[in-house]
Design a protein around this motif. Structure first.
Motif, PDB file in Angstrom:
ATOM      1  N   GLU A 131      26.807  94.740  60.901  1.00 12.28           N
ATOM      2  CA  GLU A 131      26.074  94.479  59.894  1.00 12.28           C
ATOM      3  C   GLU A 131      25.559  92.757  59.926  1.00 12.28           C
ATOM      4  O   GLU A 131      24.459  92.529  59.741  1.00 12.28           O
ATOM      5  CB  GLU A 131      26.524  94.744  58.541  1.00 12.28           C
ATOM      6  N   ALA A 132      26.571  91.947  60.349  1.00 12.31           N
ATOM      7  CA  ALA A 132      25.852  90.607  60.751  1.00 12.31           C
ATOM      8  C   ALA A 132      24.784  90.501  61.388  1.00 12.31           C
ATOM      9  O   ALA A 132      23.928  89.718  61.518  1.00 12.31           O
ATOM     10  CB  ALA A 132      27.098  89.815  60.979  1.00 12.31           C
ATOM     11  N   ILE A 133      24.923  91.437  62.636  1.00 13.27           N
ATOM     12  CA  ILE A 133      23.873  91.265  63.529  1.00 13.27           C
ATOM     13  C   ILE A 133      22.574  91.843  63.150  1.00 13.27           C
ATOM     14  O   ILE A 133      21.508  91.581  63.174  1.00 13.27           O
ATOM     15  CB  ILE A 133      24.443  92.081  64.884  1.00 13.27           C
ATOM     16  N   ARG A 134      22.749  93.195  62.551  1.00 13.00           N
ATOM     17  CA  ARG A 134      21.613  93.848  62.097  1.00 13.00           C
ATOM     18  C   ARG A 134      20.873  93.313  60.863  1.00 13.00           C
ATOM     19  O   ARG A 134      19.850  93.548  60.571  1.00 13.00           O
ATOM     20  CB  ARG A 134      21.818  95.346  61.951  1.00 13.00           C
ATOM     21  N   GLY A 135      21.773  92.641  59.849  1.00 14.01           N
ATOM     22  CA  GLY A 135      21.371  92.220  58.616  1.00 14.01           C
ATOM     23  C   GLY A 135      21.052  93.400  57.719  1.00 14.01           C
ATOM     24  O   GLY A 135      20.536  93.292  56.746  1.00 14.01           O
ATOM     25  N   VAL A 136      21.336  94.563  58.158  1.00 12.44           N
ATOM     26  CA  VAL A 136      21.421  95.777  56.997  1.00 12.44           C
ATOM     27  C   VAL A 136      22.764  96.332  57.143  1.00 12.44           C
ATOM     28  O   VAL A 136      23.479  96.355  57.835  1.00 12.44           O
ATOM     29  CB  VAL A 136      20.406  96.694  57.266  1.00 12.44           C
ATOM     30  N   ASP A 137      22.839  97.188  55.887  1.00  7.49           N
ATOM     31  CA  ASP A 137      24.027  97.882  55.735  1.00  7.49           C
ATOM     32  C   ASP A 137      24.095  99.070  56.750  1.00  7.49           C
ATOM     33  O   ASP A 137      23.037  99.837  56.807  1.00  7.49           O
ATOM     34  CB  ASP A 137      23.956  98.326  54.177  1.00  7.49           C
ATOM     35  N   SER A 138      25.297  99.224  57.397  1.00  5.07           N
ATOM     36  CA  SER A 138      25.374 100.139  58.640  1.00  5.07           C
ATOM     37  C   SER A 138      26.293 101.124  58.180  1.00  5.07           C
ATOM     38  O   SER A 138      26.596 101.956  59.345  1.00  5.07           O
ATOM     39  CB  SER A 138      25.630  99.379  59.848  1.00  5.07           C
ATOM     40  N   SER A 139      26.844 101.275  57.218  1.00  2.39           N
ATOM     41  CA  SER A 139      28.037 102.347  56.962  1.00  2.39           C
ATOM     42  C   SER A 139      27.776 103.537  57.088  1.00  2.39           C
ATOM     43  O   SER A 139      28.355 104.494  57.766  1.00  2.39           O
ATOM     44  CB  SER A 139      28.728 102.027  55.470  1.00  2.39           C
ATOM     45  N   GLY A 140      26.575 103.980  56.638  1.00  4.95           N
ATOM     46  CA  GLY A 140      25.998 105.294  56.900  1.00  4.95           C
ATOM     47  C   GLY A 140      25.732 105.738  58.460  1.00  4.95           C
ATOM     48  O   GLY A 140      26.418 106.876  58.701  1.00  4.95           O
TER      49      GLY A 140
END
Lengths: 201, 246
Positions: free
Chosen positions: A144-153
């Motif tokens: 998520e630090a790389i993408r900048g968005v929530d990635s749990s889904g």
């Protein structure tokens, strides 16, 4: 016989093979053909890529295969498929050998299998998968630090599709799980192994 | 260094030619002095490209451009400000510049994702036996016992509908009370440890509010789904039981 270090294993295997080479003559044309057909039968029946070693061992139970002969038989089979215009090809993916249909038959097989070639991944899933593939093992917060968005889904759905799996926990607050790609990931992308990824320049 | 893909726009300035990501990277590494860059040219080129490629310029590219260009502008303004001012905002640019490696990282992975997608595309016409995903492996080792035995979902639905209809008829005291499914799940699970079986009526009585009835029903369904409870019919009534193992 005691199995010690890997190093001595290969030495031993080499020695054993050399011994065999001295003891047994090369396979007869008939035997070689039989071995090849047996190999084909095994590959046909397997639902997933089979490690070369496993195939070789089974064949060796019946034919005294010398080291080079197994590779030769493989090559023979591969050439058969090309020369005789057979509808499949022998590929090496996901750490093993597998028979796959040639490109041109794709649409038909796809239809047969219900019209979905395992749903294509979304671009978000591709991104997360790319990050995990190149940085494995990696935790979700790091992703998520790389993408900048929530990635749990996305991570959850990739887990469910068995494209990634948890391989441990990071010794840090919260002890987040570390993720890595699975064998199925390699199968899906037709990759030989985890280092066979398209190059990061 | 990633060579710019055909999709990445290339910009041409007096000291530089390449993609915006590359520009940012060089500025960050201090290979290029942001003071030398004429950002107005950058904007002009983007605007020109935008006009000609209006249809094909993806929203994503526009957004990327904006975020990267604004970062460049910020760095330039920082450079142009008199030294006394620079001290004040010293803390801020730090966090901004710290973002740069992450931006570069993200750009890198977006490219990789594209490569992976191409790979997937290439492999898709090839099939082997067992390629399609097998159904997800059942994590629990205990054998699955159907939670709804002898009782169909329709029956249950009918039963709850009846209770709800009755509940609607009865006069109620209006109370501010919210019911949570998780609470009801806990309640039912607890009740099931204390007694062999629960009658449907004990959980679903018409003198409860509709909201409470619905929430309780959802809790029951959740428990059934996870095989933490089961429903049986006996003597014309429904009973909720703890799950049987094996």
């Amino acid at each position: 016989m005691q199995r010690e270090l890997n190093f001595s294993d290969t030495c031993l295997a080499t020695f054993e093979d050399e011994e065999q080479e001295l003891q047994h003559p090369p396979l007869s044309h008939h035997d070689r053909k039989q071995a090849k057909l047996t190999l084909e039968a095994m590959l046909f029946s397997s639902p997933e890529p089979v490690p070369k070693e496993k195939l070789r061992e089974i064949l060796k139970e019946h034919w005294p295969l010398k080291r080079g002969e197994f590779s030769q038989i493989l090559q023979d089979l591969q050439e058969d498929y090309t020369r005789e215009d057979r509808p499949f090809q022998l590929d090496e993916i996901a750490g093993g050998l597998v028979l796959r249909t040639k490109e041109v038959y794709g649409p038909f097989v796809e239809k047969l299998l219900g019209g979905r070639r395992a749903e294509r991944l979304s671009s978000a899933a591709m991104e997360v998968l790319a990050i995990i593939a190149y940085k494995q093992p990696i935790t979700r917060p790091a992703i998520e630090a790389i993408r900048g968005v929530d990635s749990s889904g996305v991570v959850a759905s990739l887990l469910e599709r068995d494209l990634i799996h948890a391989v441990g926990k990071l010794e840090a607050p919260g002890r987040p799980s570390l993720y890595a790609t699975t064998n199925r990931f390699l199968q899906h992308f037709g990759l030989k192994n985890a280092t066979d990824l398209p190059d990061i320049v | 260094m990633i060579p710019p893909s055909t999709a990445t726009p290339v910009f041409s300035l007096s000291h530089f030619e390449g993609s915006l990501e590359l520009l940012l990277k060089l500025v960050h590494e201090e290979e290029l002095d942001v003071g030398d860059l004429q950002l107005s040219h950058l904007m002009e080129q983007f605007a020109a490209r935008y006009k000609t490629q209006l249809a094909s310029l993806a929203l994503e590219q526009g957004a990327e451009f904006i975020s990267m260009a604004s970062l460049l502008f910020y760095l330039k303004t920082q450079r142009l400000l008199p030294p006394e001012h620079q001290e004040k905002i010293e803390e801020e640019p730090f966090s901004f510049l710290q973002l740069l490696p992450q931006v570069a990282d993200y750009c890198r992975f977006k490219n990789l994702a594209n490569l992976l997608a191409k790979q997937e595309e290439q492999q898709s016409p090839h099939f082997f036996r067992g390629l399609l995903p097998s159904p997800p492996v059942e994590k629990e080792s205990s054998p699955i016992v159907p939670a709804l035995r002898e009782v169909s979902l329709d029956d249950l639905a009918q039963a709850i509908k009846q209770v709800l209809a009755q509940a609607a008829k009865q006069p109620k005291v209006i109370r501010e009370e919210t019911f949570r499914v998780s609470d009801k799940i806990r309640l039912i699970a607890h009740l099931l440890t204390t007694t062999k079986r629960l009658s449907f009526e004990s959980l679903f009585s018409p003198d409860r509010s509709k909201e409470e009835l619905i929430v309780t029903f959802l809790a029951l369904l959740e428990l059934l789904k996870n095989h933490k409870a089961q429903v049986q019919e006996d003597l014309g009534r429904f009973w909720i039981l703890p799950p049987t193992l094996g």
